[in-house]
Design an enzyme around this catalytic site. Structure first.
Site, PDB file in Angstrom:
ATOM      1  N   GLU C  81      30.906  27.505  38.185  1.00 45.98           N
ATOM      2  CA  GLU C  81      32.159  27.823  38.807  1.00 45.98           C
ATOM      3  C   GLU C  81      32.665  26.513  39.541  1.00 45.98           C
ATOM      4  OE1 GLU C  81      32.258  30.573  42.393  1.00 45.98           O
ATOM      5  OE2 GLU C  81      31.879  28.371  42.862  1.00 45.98           O
ATOM      6  N   CYS C 113      28.663  33.643  39.292  1.00 48.37           N
ATOM      7  CA  CYS C 113      27.171  33.274  39.465  1.00 48.37           C
ATOM      8  C   CYS C 113      26.492  33.129  38.068  1.00 48.37           C
ATOM      9  CB  CYS C 113      26.407  33.594  40.498  1.00 48.37           C
ATOM     10  SG  CYS C 113      27.288  33.246  42.105  1.00 48.37           S
ATOM     11  N   SER C 154      25.351  29.896  53.156  1.00 50.99           N
ATOM     12  CA  SER C 154      24.826  29.959  51.970  1.00 50.99           C
ATOM     13  C   SER C 154      24.874  29.023  50.492  1.00 50.99           C
ATOM     14  CB  SER C 154      24.650  31.154  51.421  1.00 50.99           C
ATOM     15  OG  SER C 154      25.967  31.862  51.118  1.00 50.99           O
ATOM     16  N   ARG C 200      31.511  43.170  52.745  1.00 53.20           N
ATOM     17  CA  ARG C 200      30.460  44.361  52.353  1.00 53.20           C
ATOM     18  C   ARG C 200      30.613  44.751  51.040  1.00 53.20           C
ATOM     19  NH1 ARG C 200      26.634  44.991  55.953  1.00 53.20           N
ATOM     20  NH2 ARG C 200      26.037  47.093  55.033  1.00 53.20           N
ATOM     21  N   HIS C 235      19.073  37.493  40.636  1.00 55.36           N
ATOM     22  CA  HIS C 235      20.140  36.701  41.249  1.00 55.36           C
ATOM     23  C   HIS C 235      20.009  36.647  42.852  1.00 55.36           C
ATOM     24  CE1 HIS C 235      23.485  34.343  42.128  1.00 55.36           C
ATOM     25  NE2 HIS C 235      24.294  35.227  42.982  1.00 55.36           N
ATOM     26  N   LYS C 240      17.872  38.199  51.176  1.00 55.67           N
ATOM     27  CA  LYS C 240      17.653  39.491  51.506  1.00 55.67           C
ATOM     28  C   LYS C 240      18.016  40.526  50.201  1.00 55.67           C
ATOM     29  CE  LYS C 240      16.612  39.829  55.968  1.00 55.67           C
ATOM     30  NZ  LYS C 240      17.566  40.133  57.034  1.00 55.67           N
ATOM     31  N   ARG C 244      15.559  43.289  48.391  1.00 53.29           N
ATOM     32  CA  ARG C 244      15.915  44.719  48.505  1.00 53.29           C
ATOM     33  C   ARG C 244      15.974  45.339  47.176  1.00 53.29           C
ATOM     34  NH1 ARG C 244      21.367  45.697  51.564  1.00 53.29           N
ATOM     35  NH2 ARG C 244      20.403  44.166  52.889  1.00 53.29           N
ATOM     36  N   ASN C 267      21.929  29.689  48.278  1.00 55.52           N
ATOM     37  CA  ASN C 267      22.760  30.070  46.860  1.00 55.52           C
ATOM     38  C   ASN C 267      22.999  29.254  45.842  1.00 55.52           C
ATOM     39  OD1 ASN C 267      23.865  31.661  44.805  1.00 55.52           O
ATOM     40  ND2 ASN C 267      25.327  32.559  46.160  1.00 55.52           N
ATOM     41  N   SER C 297      30.161  37.526  39.890  1.00 55.91           N
ATOM     42  CA  SER C 297      31.227  38.379  40.606  1.00 55.91           C
ATOM     43  C   SER C 297      32.453  38.554  39.388  1.00 55.91           C
ATOM     44  CB  SER C 297      31.680  37.645  41.760  1.00 55.91           C
ATOM     45  OG  SER C 297      30.592  38.033  42.800  1.00 55.91           O
TER      46      SER C 297
END
Lengths: 132, 390, 350
Positions: C81, C113, C154, C200, C235, C240, C244, C267, C297
């Site tokens: 990108e 990504c 990041s 978020r 990815h 975190k 998760r 990242n 995304s």
């Protein structure tokens, strides 16, 4: 540098394509049409050859006063490098601090951005060297 | 070949000449030389101009015709006007071409000038233009500057021969000392080793005071066949020898970067032609575009053994009053370096010395003088040997 | 599928910046920010590095480990990108710089990504269908976060290249599954220097929904469960999210660890899964099974079920730098140097 002028030398600058004299066997970089030793005997026998990209530093300097297109890298190391084939060229040394550079140090070619023709212009890529 | 003599010299003040244009300085030096020779326009057979890069510095090419025009020779006698380019050796090569044109019998009286107007574009551009003498495709594009190549020569010389940082500085100190005595010099201020060592870093180990400045200036010489010369003056300076040599455009392709082979060959040719040896030279103007450049020059010209140039400078053997005074004009460093004018300015200084007209910087009993110019980092070198004839 | 990974190579710039150095400038607790993101440092490209130089170095490293004629490469696709040019491909420079030109096809991909894994899918397709003998797929980025934006902690730089062929395959592709929806969680409009994001919203409806669905459907399709894999590479926009997601899917920390590079290098966007997979291949043995799931995304995920073959025993991975060596080769810089290197200082002529 103008785009066509850079473009026509891409093979040398990207891939270290030089010449080898079919008469005496000596290597040259950049490519040459005539061997300075064999003269006429070499004409038509200067074969394209890819150089290995490894060599050692013959002499070097740390550039503090650079042309504007190169100033983002200041202070940067410029060196004359002798490749293992015996040919010499001039290049920046990157990926090490200027204090680490020594005459005789082994270096290897890497692919980097050399300069750009302003914010809107083409980007020039080519070899720089880093410690081997 | 016919004998050739210098019968007239002219030079402008060197420096940042904000109020003077390229043609202004070219004409000023020309008029001074013509007056000095005592000739008139109709005596002149041809005009040679040494100029490196008017196209880039002032966006004007065709400068030989321009100067011929403004000295008033174009519309009347329509003489041939020739521009010669060999970077920093432009003036010196023009001098050689002018010499050959007379020695060959083609011309009897020739005016040869050198001029450069470097300050009309900014410093950055001017440095870039000056750097056009190095290999644009395989040096500049990778980030090399003119100074950086000299810096690599300096480091190699230091590592090979033990030349010291202070010895390099002394080149600049002596040139400034000489230049202070030259009213036409760009910088007429004496400096010391600390001045050099405290100046800004350009390309390690070279600093600002190791490098020659950007300058405006012009110089002119009138050359004549020996027969023609005697009609105009008895202050004749004879051209005893001229040698020119070439080498690779890129520094990295040289056999040895601590020697300028072009200088070695040019000097040999000039000495052989003159029938003299290095030790016969009483005064010399050598090419000090950087301090290392002068140290290599005094070695390559045979004044000192290879590798001992730094020590000779440290011992001031090249200073006025000593063994072989070098750059009594102040050299490129102090007199200034309008690129195309330099080769002619060096000969103007030698002629002054041989005529005994160098005032406060006169070398006593100077009989034989040598001028040495380089193009780029050593792709071209010219050595001229002159002798004063009483 | 007979087409598989024949070789791979990677490149990570050596400069690093720490979250506390960034936080210091913006009046934020950088240490806490870093902890929140699971990032202790991120990679920064030198002024003379960009996606093209990273892609070339990665492709050259892949070729150093393979004994093939570059002229046999029939396709080069580079996903990013942050291609240096909006118009003019990265892949053509790569093709010339590895001496694969001119008898090949080349194109650049963009899918946030996951552009690198999209490139890999397409190269696999061309090789599998015998349209080409070998192909190279590259994922690389020098991603930018706006100054002061949380992304600045990041967004980093790096990339990896995969040489795909049918002979001497070191990693076989058992299966591929992709999951795609229109989910605007993160975007950059044409001509804008920095991306925008949904805060978020980038979490549950975007990253987790796509990555986890793709992973589950991949496993369903293959009839396997988390315990059947040696490694999982997800990815990793931060340290975190992938942990998760992996945990929720039933993977252990050990399965995640090798392919999780974001804590040390940040990242790398299109480079993230390709680099994570490279790190896994650096240490894997014949018989190892790997699940790799990218996320782009906008949004989509590509899942790959990969089996390491016996050919890995003959593979000369030491012919080019290992990921661990590039991760360890780090030089830390301050924020001022960082903004200069990233071109974030407005200068004359800008």
């Amino acid at each position: 540098m103008n785009m066509p002028r850079f473009w026509r030398e891409i093979q040398g600058r990207y891939n270290l394509i030089g010449s080898r004299c079919g008469n005496c066997g000596d290597y040259f970089f950049p490519k040459r049409d005539i061997c300075p030793k064999c003269h006429r005997k070499s004409i038509g026998k200067m074969d394209a050859v890819k150089l290995g990209g490894s060599g050692k530093i013959v002499s070097y300097t740390v550039v503090h006063d650079a042309h504007p297109e190169y100033s983002d890298m200041k202070p940067y190391v410029m060196a004359i490098i002798e490749l293992d084939e015996g040919v010499r060229l001039t290049s920046q040394i990157v990926d090490c601090s200027p204090e680490e550079v020594r005459t005789g140090m082994r270096v290897r070619a890497t692919f980097r951005k050399l300069a750009e023709d302003g914010k809107e212009g083409v980007i020039f890529y080519g070899y720089k060297f880093r410690p081997e | 070949m016919r004998d050739v003599a210098v019968i007239g010299i002219g030079i402008t003040k060197f420096g940042e000449l904000w109020e003077r244009s390229f043609r202004d300085i070219g004409i000023e030096a020309g008029i001074k030389a013509i007056n000095d020779a005592g000739i008139s326009g109709s005596d002149i057979d041809a005009l040679y101009i040494g100029n490196m890069s008017a196209g880039a510095f002032i966006r004007q090419e065709h400068v030989a015709a321009l100067i011929a025009d403004y000295v008033g020779l174009a519309q009347t006698s329509h003489i041939p006007a020739i521009r010669v380019e060999a970077a920093g050796a432009s003036g010196a090569v023009a001098f050689r071409e002018a010499f050959l044109s007379i020695a060959s019998g083609m011309h009897d009286i020739v005016v040869v000038g050198g001029a450069e107007k470097m300050t009309d574009i900014g410093d950055e551009m001017a440095n870039a233009v000056q750097g056009m003498a190095i290999d644009q495709e395989w040096e500049t594009v990778f980030g090399a500057t003119y100074a950086s190549l000299h810096a690599m020569m300096a480091r190699a010389h230091m590592e090979k021969y033990g030349t010291t940082r202070e010895q390099l500085a002394m080149v600049s100190v002596i040139n400034h000392r000489h230049g202070a005595l030259n009213p036409d010099a760009q910088f007429r201020r004496e400096i010391n080793v600390d001045t050099v060592l405290r100046s800004g870093m350009v390309a390690e180990p070279l600093r600002v005071f190791d490098m020659c400045p950007l300058s405006d200036g012009a110089a002119t010489i009138v050359l004549a066949s020996m027969d023609a010369a005697k009609k105009f003056t008895d202050r004749i300076v004879k051209v005893r020898g001229i040698g020119q040599g070439s080498d690779t455009i890129a520094l990295h392709d040289r056999r040895d970067i601590t020697t300028i082979d072009a200088t070695v060959y040019a000097a040999k040719r000039a000495y052989d032609m003159a029938g003299i040896k290095a030790k016969d030279v009483d005064v010399a103007e050598v090419y000090d575009s950087s301090t290392i450049s002068e140290i290599m020059a005094i070695e390559d010209l045979g004044f000192f053994e290879k590798g001992t140039g730094g020590k000779a400078v440290e011992e001031e053997r090249i200073a006025l009053g000593n063994e072989i005074p070098v750059n009594t004009s102040g050299g490129l460093k102090s007199r200034g370096h309008p690129v195309g004018a330099t080769g002619i300015a060096q000969i103007v200084e030698i002629v002054k010395q041989l005529r005994g007209e160098a005032d406060g910087r006169q070398v006593k009993d100077a009989k034989i003088g040598l001028a040495h110019a380089i193009g780029g980092t050593g792709g071209t070198a010219v050595v001229s040997i002159l002798e004063g004839c009483e | 599928m007979r087409a598989g990974i024949v070789s791979y190579g990677a490149y990570i710039p050596r400069y690093r910046i720490k979250p506390e150095e960034i936080g210091k400038v913006w009046g934020e607790d950088g240490v806490a920010r870093g902890k929140g993101l699971g990032i202790i440092s991120k990679s920064v490209p030198s002024p003379d590095e960009d996606v093209i130089t990273i892609a070339v170095e990665a492709a050259r490293n892949a070729l150093k480990r393979a004994d093939i004629d570059p002229q046999d490469i029939g396709a080069i696709y580079s996903g990013s990108e942050s291609h240096p040019y909006a118009v003019k491909p990265t892949s053509t420079v790569v093709a010339e710089a590895i001496m694969a030109a001119p008898d090949l096809t080349a194109a650049d991909y963009e899918f946030a990504c996951k552009a690198g894994t999209a490139a890999l899918q397409n190269v696999l397709g061309l090789v599998e269908s015998d349209m080409i003998k070998y192909g190279i797929a590259i994922g690389a980025d020098t991603s930018q976060g706006a100054p002061g934006d949380p992304l600045e902690y990041s967004a980093s730089a790096g990339g990896a290249a995969f040489l795909v062929g049918k002979e001497k395959v070191i990693a076989r592709i058992n299966g591929i599954y992709s999951y795609t929806t229109d989910t605007p969680d993160f975007w950059r409009r044409e001509g804008q220097p920095y991306p925008s994001h949904g805060g978020r919203f980038t979490g549950e409806p975007a990253y987790f929904r796509h990555v986890m669905t793709a992973a589950r459907k991949m496993m369903e399709k293959m009839g396997v469960g988390p315990e059947d894999y040696t490694h999982v590479v997800l990815h990793q926009p931060n340290g975190k999210f992938p942990r998760r997601a992996a945990k929720k899917l039933g993977f252990t920390d050990e399965q995640v660890e090798t392919g999780l590079l974001t804590p040390r290098i940040g990242n790398t966007y299109s480079g993230a899964v390709p680099l994570g997979l490279s790190a896994v291949l650096d240490i894997s043995k014949p018989g190892d099974r790997i699940l790799a799931v990218s996320f782009g995304s906008g949004a989509g995920s590509d899942a790959f079920d990969i089996a390491v073959t016996d050919e890995m025993e003959n593979f000369n991975r030491n012919a080019a730098p290992l990921i661990s060596e590039m991760v360890e080769n780090e030089v830390f810089i301050d924020y001022a140097t960082y903004v200069k290197y990233r071109g974030k200082i407005r200068r004359k002529g800008d």
